[in-house]
Design a protein around this motif. Structure first.
Motif, PDB file in Angstrom:
ATOM      1  N   ASP A   1       0.838  -1.214   0.000  1.00  0.00           N
ATOM      2  CA  ASP A   1       0.000   0.000   0.000  1.00  0.00           C
ATOM      3  C   ASP A   1       0.868   1.258   0.000  1.00  0.00           C
ATOM      4  O   ASP A   1       0.647   2.194  -0.782  1.00  0.00           O
ATOM      5  N   ASN A   2       1.829   1.297   0.895  1.00  0.00           N
ATOM      6  CA  ASN A   2       2.685   2.480   0.970  1.00  0.00           C
ATOM      7  C   ASN A   2       3.524   2.662  -0.286  1.00  0.00           C
ATOM      8  O   ASN A   2       3.775   3.780  -0.735  1.00  0.00           O
ATOM      9  N   MET A   3       3.955   1.570  -0.882  1.00  0.00           N
ATOM     10  CA  MET A   3       4.738   1.677  -2.092  1.00  0.00           C
ATOM     11  C   MET A   3       3.903   2.203  -3.244  1.00  0.00           C
ATOM     12  O   MET A   3       4.379   3.012  -4.058  1.00  0.00           O
ATOM     13  N   SER A   4       2.640   1.775  -3.298  1.00  0.00           N
ATOM     14  CA  SER A   4       1.782   2.281  -4.375  1.00  0.00           C
ATOM     15  C   SER A   4       1.543   3.780  -4.197  1.00  0.00           C
ATOM     16  O   SER A   4       1.555   4.547  -5.171  1.00  0.00           O
ATOM     17  N   GLN A   5       1.341   4.229  -2.963  1.00  0.00           N
ATOM     18  CA  GLN A   5       1.164   5.658  -2.726  1.00  0.00           C
ATOM     19  C   GLN A   5       2.443   6.428  -3.053  1.00  0.00           C
ATOM     20  O   GLN A   5       2.404   7.531  -3.620  1.00  0.00           O
ATOM     21  N   ALA A   6       3.572   5.869  -2.713  1.00  0.00           N
ATOM     22  CA  ALA A   6       4.838   6.550  -2.991  1.00  0.00           C
ATOM     23  C   ALA A   6       5.085   6.658  -4.482  1.00  0.00           C
ATOM     24  O   ALA A   6       5.525   7.700  -4.994  1.00  0.00           O
ATOM     25  N   ILE A   7       4.786   5.604  -5.221  1.00  0.00           N
ATOM     26  CA  ILE A   7       4.981   5.630  -6.677  1.00  0.00           C
ATOM     27  C   ILE A   7       4.032   6.628  -7.309  1.00  0.00           C
ATOM     28  O   ILE A   7       4.407   7.375  -8.214  1.00  0.00           O
ATOM     29  N   ARG A   8       2.795   6.680  -6.801  1.00  0.00           N
ATOM     30  CA  ARG A   8       1.812   7.625  -7.355  1.00  0.00           C
ATOM     31  C   ARG A   8       2.264   9.063  -7.093  1.00  0.00           C
ATOM     32  O   ARG A   8       2.171   9.939  -7.970  1.00  0.00           O
ATOM     33  N   ALA A   9       2.756   9.334  -5.868  1.00  0.00           N
ATOM     34  CA  ALA A   9       3.253  10.676  -5.566  1.00  0.00           C
ATOM     35  C   ALA A   9       4.470  11.029  -6.414  1.00  0.00           C
ATOM     36  O   ALA A   9       4.624  12.165  -6.875  1.00  0.00           O
ATOM     37  N   TRP A  10       5.324  10.038  -6.620  1.00  0.00           N
ATOM     38  CA  TRP A  10       6.513  10.296  -7.444  1.00  0.00           C
ATOM     39  C   TRP A  10       6.146  10.640  -8.867  1.00  0.00           C
ATOM     40  O   TRP A  10       6.694  11.537  -9.482  1.00  0.00           O
ATOM     41  N   MET A  11       5.137   9.933  -9.400  1.00  0.00           N
ATOM     42  CA  MET A  11       4.684  10.186 -10.766  1.00  0.00           C
ATOM     43  C   MET A  11       4.027  11.564 -10.859  1.00  0.00           C
ATOM     44  O   MET A  11       4.226  12.295 -11.837  1.00  0.00           O
ATOM     45  N   LEU A  12       3.262  11.940  -9.828  1.00  0.00           N
ATOM     46  CA  LEU A  12       2.620  13.258  -9.851  1.00  0.00           C
ATOM     47  C   LEU A  12       3.660  14.374  -9.780  1.00  0.00           C
ATOM     48  O   LEU A  12       3.535  15.405 -10.448  1.00  0.00           O
ATOM     49  N   ARG A  13       4.702  14.208  -8.948  1.00  0.00           N
ATOM     50  CA  ARG A  13       5.739  15.211  -8.860  1.00  0.00           C
ATOM     51  C   ARG A  13       6.502  15.327 -10.165  1.00  0.00           C
ATOM     52  O   ARG A  13       6.839  16.415 -10.614  1.00  0.00           O
ATOM     53  N   GLY A  14       6.735  14.171 -10.776  1.00  0.00           N
ATOM     54  CA  GLY A  14       7.429  14.199 -12.059  1.00  0.00           C
ATOM     55  C   GLY A  14       6.602  14.898 -13.117  1.00  0.00           C
ATOM     56  O   GLY A  14       7.119  15.664 -13.933  1.00  0.00           O
ATOM     57  N   ARG A  15       5.279  14.672 -13.114  1.00  0.00           N
ATOM     58  CA  ARG A  15       4.417  15.337 -14.096  1.00  0.00           C
ATOM     59  C   ARG A  15       4.356  16.837 -13.833  1.00  0.00           C
ATOM     60  O   ARG A  15       4.314  17.642 -14.770  1.00  0.00           O
ATOM     61  N   ALA A  16       4.361  17.215 -12.563  1.00  0.00           N
ATOM     62  CA  ALA A  16       4.332  18.644 -12.254  1.00  0.00           C
ATOM     63  C   ALA A  16       5.631  19.321 -12.681  1.00  0.00           C
ATOM     64  O   ALA A  16       5.626  20.461 -13.149  1.00  0.00           O
ATOM     65  N   ASN A  17       6.743  18.635 -12.530  1.00  0.00           N
ATOM     66  CA  ASN A  17       8.015  19.223 -12.935  1.00  0.00           C
ATOM     67  C   ASN A  17       8.093  19.394 -14.440  1.00  0.00           C
ATOM     68  O   ASN A  17       8.694  20.347 -14.950  1.00  0.00           O
TER      69      ASN A  17
END
Length: 549
Positions: A532-548
């Protein structure tokens, strides 16, 4: 069963450990709200409903009733002279208090005073007891009227004496305590007077005085056969007739013009004279012989020849001279008389009529009719539109037919006046607006609780979901300090087993030596341990990458 509960507890504990701080606060608040609602529902469902036991009691009687309830250990509530007990015990408590004689009636005792035999009492005491019982029974009966809360009756009966005094007659007084502020109606006052008068021997209704608790004398003092009594009766009859005719005409006009668009006032002159007339007529053309009398009379008179004259000496003496006279005597006269009389008595045809005219005939009627002028628009744009003469004449004929007015009769001289004019309805409009405002205010006050509670629950639910959405995602540490993978700090990226028998994730360093790189094996191991935590971390990482980007 115990194993299942233990397993469920471990699962809940594991879920609780995985929740963040905001999520834990939200769950606790939601649980508290649910538990509070359930407790309130249970308490409300088990509350005791109270019903009215007695109302409008005097302070002394209320204190006695409360003392009896305390002795019986019955819960109660009080308020403004009223006592409330649990609804399921109302009838039982009333019977128990009635057995103790509570609350005592203000009407006094009745004929139950004679239930116990009392030997040796005097005639005066017996008479006083009878009068007391009669007063109590009358007071109880009068108290049964809907408009009467309590009543007391006082009766004065003259003493029986050897010499009768006709001027001393029974009298009675009735004190009435009405319910609320509504005065006692005239029909109820008359009913009370006749009720008391017919219960006491020799008592007349005009000698019964009725007084209310506000000090108003409600009864009529004049006797029915006196001049004052007749005048009051006549005025009441005239008032009733005028009111009846006015309402009758107004009802017909309101059907045409609308409610409140016509005002009719009638003045009636009533003939209160009682006239008895006897008339006798004779018809001379129709005569009949009643008695006929016939008298027939006949008379005959005759004289024979011979000496005439007065008897005497010269007549009887025969002489020459006498002889000559006798020879010369005139012959005897003979007469016959007949008389016939007829007497007739005649009877004529006779008509006798007797007529009694009772009081109450209408001598004259006059009516004043006001009709509201028609208007168009509202407020300052309101314009008056007068009716045509034909319409006013139709309305006039309607009122004339409804009241029975005969204007062509010169003896009655009836009159009707119909005028059209604008009514001053400012006060009516203001009152109507106030009523509308009160109705709207009451509507919203009744609607507010029905809408506020669901809206509050919906708001709490929306706030709960918003708090869940705003909860910060729990991130996991991706980067691990250098040398954590091999335990020796050689930086080759090889890991070994720790003290728990589990290998630490292996980290590799890039050629520049500036950042740590997570190997595929370490990433897989982290995913297996906490997906669960890994899926949330990957999702946050993808969102940060898209924002950048």
């Amino acid at each position: 069963m115990n194993l299942a509960l233990a397993q469920l507890g471990r699962q809940l504990a594991a879920i609780w450990k995985q929740l963040g701080l905001n999520q834990r606060i939200s769950v606790v608040l939601a649980g508290a709200v649910v538990v509070g609602g359930l407790v309130s529902l249970v308490l409300w469902s088990h509350r005791t409903d109270y019903a009215l036991l007695y109302g409008r009691l005097e302070d002394a009687e209320a204190a006695k009733v409360l003392a009896a309830l305390d002795d019986a250990k019955v819960p109660y509530r009080t308020g403004q002279g009223s006592i409330y007990v649990p609804a399921a015990k109302v009838h039982q408590v009333r019977m128990q208090l009635a057995a103790k004689g509570l609350p005592k009636s203000e009407s006094g005792v009745g004929f139950e005073i004679f239930d116990k035999p009392n030997f040796g009492i005097s005639d005066f005491v017996q008479r006083a007891n009878y009068l007391r019982a009669l007063q109590g029974e009358l007071a109880r009966t009068i108290s049964q009227l809907d408009e009467v809360e309590a009543a007391r009756v006082m009766i004065v009966i003259p003493e029986n004496r050897l010499l009768t005094d006709n001027t001393r007659r029974p009298t009675a007084s009735v004190f009435i305590k009405t319910k609320g502020l509504t005065p006692l109606s005239a029909s109820s006052v008359s009913a009370i007077q006749f009720l008391v008068a017919n219960s006491v021997e020799g008592l007349q209704a005009s000698r019964v005085s009725v007084v209310d608790n506000r000090g108003n004398v409600l009864s009529q003092e004049a006797e029915g056969d006196s001049v004052a009594g007749l005048t009051a009766t006549q005025l009441a009859a005239r008032k009733n007739l005028e009111t009846y005719l006015s309402k009758k005409a107004e009802g017909m006009l309101e059907k045409v013009l609308g409610p409140g668009q016509a005002v009719v006032r009638v003045s009636a002159e009533i003939n209160f004279d009682n006239v008895t007339r006897t008339e006798e007529k004779l018809d001379p053309d129709s005569q009949v012989i009643r008695v006929s009398t016939l008298n027939d009379e006949s008379t005959d008179t005759s004289n024979s020849g011979g000496p005439g004259g007065v008897p005497g000496v010269s007549v009887n003496a025969v002489t020459d001279t006498n002889a000559t006279t006798t020879a010369s005597t005139v012959a005897v006269n003979k007469s016959t008389t007949k008389k016939k009389t007829t007497n007739n008595q005649y009877d004529f045809s006779k008509t006798t009529s007797s007529m009694t005219q009772l009081a109450g005939g209408i001598k004259r009627l006059s009516a004043a009719v006001f009709i509201a002028a028609r208007t168009t628009g509202s407020g300052t744009n309101r314009v008056v539109e007068p009716r045509t003469p034909e319409e006013l004449q139709k309305l006039r004929r309607i009122v004339q037919s409804a009241l029975g007015i005969v204007e062509a009769d010169p003896q009655r001289r009836d009159e009707i006046v119909l005028e059209e004019m604008p009514f001053n309805d400012a006060l009516e409009v203001e009152v109507a607006q106030q009523l509308q405002q009160q109705e709207r205010r009451q509507f919203w006050m009744e609607l507010l609780p029905k809408v506020a509670y669901p809206a509050l629950a919906l708001g709490v639910l929306v706030l709960f979901f918003r708090m869940l959405r705003r909860t910060a995602d729990e991130t996991i540490p991706i980067g691990v300090p250098l040398g954590y993978g091999n335990g020796h700090g050689n930086g080759h990226g090889n890991g070994h087993a720790n003290g728990n028998g589990r290998s630490k994730p292996a980290l590799t360093r890039s050629a520049a030596g500036e950042e740590e790189v997570l190997s595929v094996e370490a990433l897989n191991q982290l995913i297996r341990e906490n997906p669960d935590n890994m899926s949330q971390a990957i999702r946050a990482w993808m969102l940060r990458g898209r924002a950048n980007d």
